[in-house]
Design an enzyme around this catalytic site. Structure first.
Site, mmCIF file in Angstrom:
data_model
loop_
_atom_site.group_PDB
_atom_site.id
_atom_site.type_symbol
_atom_site.label_atom_id
_atom_site.label_comp_id
_atom_site.label_asym_id
_atom_site.label_seq_id
_atom_site.Cartn_x
_atom_site.Cartn_y
_atom_site.Cartn_z
ATOM 1 N N GLY A 18 24.788 14.886 34.669
ATOM 2 C CA GLY A 18 25.163 13.670 35.392
ATOM 3 C C GLY A 18 24.194 12.506 35.297
ATOM 4 N N ASN A 20 24.235 10.111 33.111
ATOM 5 C CA ASN A 20 25.022 8.889 32.880
ATOM 6 C C ASN A 20 25.778 8.477 34.136
ATOM 7 O OD1 ASN A 20 24.994 7.809 29.978
ATOM 8 N ND2 ASN A 20 25.045 10.025 29.712
ATOM 9 N N LEU A 92 39.686 17.652 27.274
ATOM 10 C CA LEU A 92 40.600 16.661 26.703
ATOM 11 C C LEU A 92 41.428 16.032 27.827
ATOM 12 C CD1 LEU A 92 41.486 15.613 23.891
ATOM 13 C CD2 LEU A 92 43.322 17.314 23.954
ATOM 14 N N ASN A 107 34.780 6.238 27.440
ATOM 15 C CA ASN A 107 33.919 7.415 27.291
ATOM 16 C C ASN A 107 32.645 7.005 26.553
ATOM 17 O OD1 ASN A 107 33.083 10.095 27.381
ATOM 18 N ND2 ASN A 107 34.230 10.695 25.571
ATOM 19 N N HIS A 109 29.650 8.668 23.924
ATOM 20 C CA HIS A 109 29.372 9.811 23.043
ATOM 21 C C HIS A 109 27.996 9.605 22.408
ATOM 22 C CE1 HIS A 109 30.509 13.278 20.639
ATOM 23 N NE2 HIS A 109 29.879 12.697 19.637
ATOM 24 N N ASP A 150 37.277 11.874 21.022
ATOM 25 C CA ASP A 150 36.323 10.961 20.378
ATOM 26 C C ASP A 150 36.933 10.068 19.298
ATOM 27 O OD1 ASP A 150 34.325 12.163 21.932
ATOM 28 O OD2 ASP A 150 33.969 13.713 20.422
ATOM 29 N N GLU A 179 21.942 5.455 26.325
ATOM 30 C CA GLU A 179 23.217 5.603 27.049
ATOM 31 C C GLU A 179 23.112 4.999 28.443
ATOM 32 O OE1 GLU A 179 25.294 9.620 25.480
ATOM 33 O OE2 GLU A 179 23.654 9.943 26.874
HETATM 34 C C1 GAR Z 1 25.630 12.657 27.276
HETATM 35 O O1 GAR Z 1 24.728 12.575 26.215
HETATM 36 C C2 GAR Z 1 27.008 12.211 26.836
HETATM 37 O O2 GAR Z 1 27.000 11.174 25.914
HETATM 38 C C3 GAR Z 1 27.520 13.468 26.193
HETATM 39 O O3 GAR Z 1 27.090 14.502 27.039
HETATM 40 C C4 GAR Z 1 25.865 14.119 27.652
HETATM 41 C C5 GAR Z 1 26.035 14.306 29.144
HETATM 42 O O4 GAR Z 1 24.825 14.102 29.819
HETATM 43 N N1 GAR Z 1 28.930 13.401 26.040
HETATM 44 C C6 GAR Z 1 29.561 13.962 25.017
HETATM 45 O O5 GAR Z 1 28.992 14.629 24.177
HETATM 46 C C7 GAR Z 1 31.067 13.701 24.976
HETATM 47 N N2 GAR Z 1 31.650 14.211 23.802
HETATM 48 P P1 GAR Z 1 24.840 13.699 31.351
HETATM 49 O O6 GAR Z 1 25.699 14.721 32.077
HETATM 50 O O7 GAR Z 1 23.412 13.825 31.757
HETATM 51 O O8 GAR Z 1 25.367 12.313 31.474
#
Ligand code: GAR
Length: 201
Positions: A18, A20, A92, A107, A109, A150, A179
Site C-alpha cells: 500500500g 502507492n 483483473l 492503474n 505499473h 496492463d 511511482e
Molecule cells: C507497485 O510497484 C505497483 O506499481 C505494482 O505493485 C507494487 C505495489 O506496491 N503494481 C503492479 O505490478 C500492477 N501490475 P504498493 O502496494 O506498495 O503500492
C-alpha cells in the site's frame, strides 16, 4: 460524474503493502477538488489496511465472489464514486466495472509498458524480469484500465536508468519512489482536466 465544483469521489484498490495508496491518500488529503473516499482491499492481511486506518479512510474488504457478483460495483455506486485508482491491485477488473467507469479507472505499473506487463507480472517479479533481460532502462507507466492486464491507453511514462550491479529489490525501491511522486500528480491532472501527458517529465 465529474462536473462543476463538487468534490470528485475517488476509490483506491490495493492488494498489498500500500505504499502507492498511502502516497495518494497523503497527496489528496484536504484537496479542494478530489476526495479519496475508500480503499477497496482483496487481501485480509494486506499492509494497506493499517495505512488507510492511520488516515481514517474507510476500508472495504472483499473476496473473489464479491468481486465478480456485483457487490463491489454496488459499494462503489452507493458511495457515488467517480474515479477508481488501482494501486498495487492484482486481480483483473471485470467487464461490468469497466463499462460503468469508462476511462475512469487508472492503474500504475512498475515498468515501461508494454514491456514486462500482463498476467502474473506484478511487484518484484517485474523487476526480476527486467534485470534478467539485461535492460539498461526501466521506469513506470500510468495507464487506463481495459478488459486485459496492463494494456489500456498509456497516460504517462517515466524512465529510470538501471544502475550497474543493481538487484531487483534496489530497483524496486527506486521505481517505487517515482511511482509515489508521479501517480498522485498524473491522476490529479487526468481527473480534473481529462488530459495529461508528459507535463511532469
Ligand atoms: C507497485 O510497484 C505497483 O506499481 C505494482 O505493485 C507494487 C505495489 O506496491 N503494481 C503492479 O505490478 C500492477 N501490475 P504498493 O502496494 O506498495 O503500492
Amino acid at each position: 460524474m465529474n462536473s462543476g465544483s463538487k468534490l470528485i469521489n475517488v476509490a483506491l484498490f490495493s492488494s498489498g503493502n500500500g505504499t502507492n495508496a498511502e502516497a495518494l491518500i497523503q497527496y489528496f488529503e484536504n484537496h479542494t477538488r478530489i476526495k479519496i473516499c475508500a480503499v477497496f482491499v482483496n487481501k485480509q492481511d494486506a499492509g494497506v489496511i493499517a495505512r488507510a486506518n492511520r488516515y481514517g479512510i474507510s476500508v472495504i474488504l472483499f473476496n473473489k465472489d464479491e468481486w465478480n457478483n456485483g457487490f463491489v460495483l454496488k459499494q462503489l455506486q452507493q458511495s457515488a464514486i467517480d474515479y477508481i485508482l488501482l494501486a498495487g491491485f492484482f486481480w483483473l477488473v471485470p467487464n461490468d466495472l469497466i463499462q460503468h467507469f469508462p476511462d475512469h479507472i487508472l492503474n500504475i505499473h512498475p515498468s515501461l509498458l508494454p514491456k514486462y506487463g500482463g498476467k502474473g507480472m506484478y511487484g518484484i517479479r517485474v523487476h526480476e524480469a527486467v534485470l534478467k533481460s539485461g535492460e539498461k532502462m526501466s521506469g513506470i507507466t500510468i495507464h487506463l484500465v481495459n478488459e486485459d492486464y496492463d494494456s489500456g491507453t498509456i497516460l504517462f511514462q517515466k524512465e529510470l536508468l538501471i544502475n550497474p550491479g543493481e538487484d531487483a529489490v534496489q530497483l524496486a525501491v527506486r521505481v517505487n519512489a517515482l511511482e509515489k511522486y508521479y501517480y498522485p500528480r498524473v491522476a490529479e491532472t487526468f481527473i480534473i482536466s481529462g488530459r495529461n501527458l508528459g507535463g511532469y517529465c
